[in-house]
Design a protein around this motif. Sequence first.
Motif, PDB file in Angstrom:
ATOM      1  N   ASP A 266       0.815  -1.206   0.000  1.00 23.15           N
ATOM      2  CA  ASP A 266       0.000   0.000   0.000  1.00 23.15           C
ATOM      3  C   ASP A 266       0.852   1.262   0.000  1.00 23.15           C
ATOM      4  O   ASP A 266       0.390   2.332  -0.404  1.00 23.15           O
ATOM      5  N   VAL A 267       2.111   1.146   0.410  1.00 22.49           N
ATOM      6  CA  VAL A 267       3.048   2.275   0.310  1.00 22.49           C
ATOM      7  C   VAL A 267       3.713   2.258  -1.062  1.00 22.49           C
ATOM      8  O   VAL A 267       3.818   3.297  -1.736  1.00 22.49           O
TER       9      VAL A 267
ATOM     10  N   TRP B 170       3.888  13.604   7.201  1.00 20.08           N
ATOM     11  CA  TRP B 170       4.177  12.869   5.971  1.00 20.08           C
ATOM     12  C   TRP B 170       5.579  12.263   6.014  1.00 20.08           C
ATOM     13  O   TRP B 170       6.544  12.892   6.466  1.00 20.08           O
TER      14      TRP B 170
ATOM     15  N   GLU C 296       7.866   5.414   5.459  1.00 19.74           N
ATOM     16  CA  GLU C 296       6.607   4.919   6.002  1.00 19.74           C
ATOM     17  C   GLU C 296       6.568   3.400   6.129  1.00 19.74           C
ATOM     18  O   GLU C 296       7.058   2.684   5.246  1.00 19.74           O
TER      19      GLU C 296
ATOM     20  N   ASP D 111       3.366   2.167   6.891  1.00 25.38           N
ATOM     21  CA  ASP D 111       2.001   1.999   6.388  1.00 25.38           C
ATOM     22  C   ASP D 111       1.579   3.285   5.694  1.00 25.38           C
ATOM     23  O   ASP D 111       2.185   4.345   5.873  1.00 25.38           O
ATOM     24  N   TRP D 112       0.510   3.197   4.904  1.00 28.39           N
ATOM     25  CA  TRP D 112      -0.002   4.369   4.196  1.00 28.39           C
ATOM     26  C   TRP D 112      -1.248   4.885   4.902  1.00 28.39           C
ATOM     27  O   TRP D 112      -2.205   4.146   5.090  1.00 28.39           O
ATOM     28  N   ASP D 113      -1.207   6.142   5.302  1.00 26.19           N
ATOM     29  CA  ASP D 113      -2.349   6.775   5.956  1.00 26.19           C
ATOM     30  C   ASP D 113      -2.743   7.998   5.141  1.00 26.19           C
ATOM     31  O   ASP D 113      -2.073   9.027   5.176  1.00 26.19           O
ATOM     32  N   GLU D 114      -3.842   7.864   4.405  1.00 25.19           N
ATOM     33  CA  GLU D 114      -4.278   8.938   3.511  1.00 25.19           C
ATOM     34  C   GLU D 114      -4.685  10.192   4.271  1.00 25.19           C
ATOM     35  O   GLU D 114      -4.632  11.296   3.727  1.00 25.19           O
ATOM     36  N   ASN D 115      -5.078  10.042   5.512  1.00 26.70           N
ATOM     37  CA  ASN D 115      -5.628  11.166   6.267  1.00 26.70           C
ATOM     38  C   ASN D 115      -4.611  11.893   7.141  1.00 26.70           C
ATOM     39  O   ASN D 115      -4.961  12.851   7.821  1.00 26.70           O
ATOM     40  N   ILE D 116      -3.370  11.446   7.120  1.00 23.27           N
ATOM     41  CA  ILE D 116      -2.361  12.077   7.962  1.00 23.27           C
ATOM     42  C   ILE D 116      -2.081  13.505   7.492  1.00 23.27           C
ATOM     43  O   ILE D 116      -2.077  13.794   6.287  1.00 23.27           O
ATOM     44  N   GLU D 117      -1.882  14.423   8.421  1.00 25.04           N
ATOM     45  CA  GLU D 117      -1.598  15.822   8.084  1.00 25.04           C
ATOM     46  C   GLU D 117      -0.159  15.960   7.587  1.00 25.04           C
ATOM     47  O   GLU D 117       0.715  15.149   7.895  1.00 25.04           O
TER      48      GLU D 117
ATOM     49  N   ARG E 141       5.210   9.724   0.873  1.00 25.27           N
ATOM     50  CA  ARG E 141       4.065  10.624   0.744  1.00 25.27           C
ATOM     51  C   ARG E 141       4.501  11.981   0.183  1.00 25.27           C
ATOM     52  O   ARG E 141       3.825  12.553  -0.690  1.00 25.27           O
TER      53      ARG E 141
END
Length: 355
Positions: A8-9, A314, A302, A304-310, A318
């Motif tokens: 996912d990354v 990053w 990273e 993991d991938w976190d789409e919602n991270i500010e 990202r």
Amino acid sequence: MTTSLKPDVLRHVVDVHCHPTDAGDIPPEAMENLQITICAMASMQSDQPRVAALAEAYPDKVIPCFGYHPWFSHLISLDNSLPKEEHYRKLLLHDSSPSKVEQYAQIFDQLFPLLPEPIPLSDIISNLRDNLRNFPDAMVGEVGLDRSFRVPFDYFAEDRKLTPFTIPLEHQLAILEAQLDLAVEFERNASIHSVKAQQATVELLHKLAKRHGDSWYRISVDMHSCGFSPETWRDIEKALSNVFLSVSIVINHKHPNLKRLIATCASDRILVESDYNDVTRCTPQVLEMIELVSEVKGWVIEEDWDENIEEPGWGVVRRLFENWKGFKKGGHPVPAGSKRSRKKRLLESSSGSES
């Protein structure tokens, strides 16, 4: 590369410059196993259709890039009225010192039978125009300038033997400028090669910015495997909001200023590439460069991938992915001093005073 990325990354990694079609037939399993996005460059007449075919077969993984590399610019004619021999003599014997005239003439006589009929620049631009029409997401590349390249007897030979002939910078500039004008016309991004041509490249970028005004800033330009000095890059970055740089292990590891260049580059202007012709090696090459960027910039890799991270949270993948999105989108701020920007401000001011 000691770091491995979870799928996912990894799927957010973009190799902004590679040459998979240079390696001949690509095994289908190599493309099926590819988990990153690649920008596949064309560089000569024969590989334009190969890049097109690869993009058609794998539209979710391949961004096609069409253009003519400076290494093949001697095969392009600016004057259609010149016979083949006159074209090549004028181009390749331009720098013969009196002491070397006879030697160079003999080398030219060996090379000439191996050279094809030159292609008119108008045909090159027509072909590029067709490819850009056929592929709405295509870029222009690989194009550029190279003052160190010497024309080989046979480019495809395993033991490539070089002639002493270089290609005049003025000839290369005319071909590069025509291709970049088309990039502006179609609002397509470009990947530029610049070797031993730092000043000429910078001057051309400023010339095109002046010529095209606001339209120039609708596209993005990547200085691929950028070898500029950190000081030159800092000046470009300040003056031209649409110019990015990308770095590769295979080319840039030889540059003593690589880490300083990465450190100097603004966080939102850096991209990564492999510049590889083996698609199975693109991913490890890009990951190795990502690791270096992470080290120099202090950006974590990273897990993991976190789409919602500010944004402050990053990681390196990202940040590079967001840079790619900005590069791909274009539409960069127009510097306040540009000619059309001043005209636009005057019109807005006049409109405001009338209301």
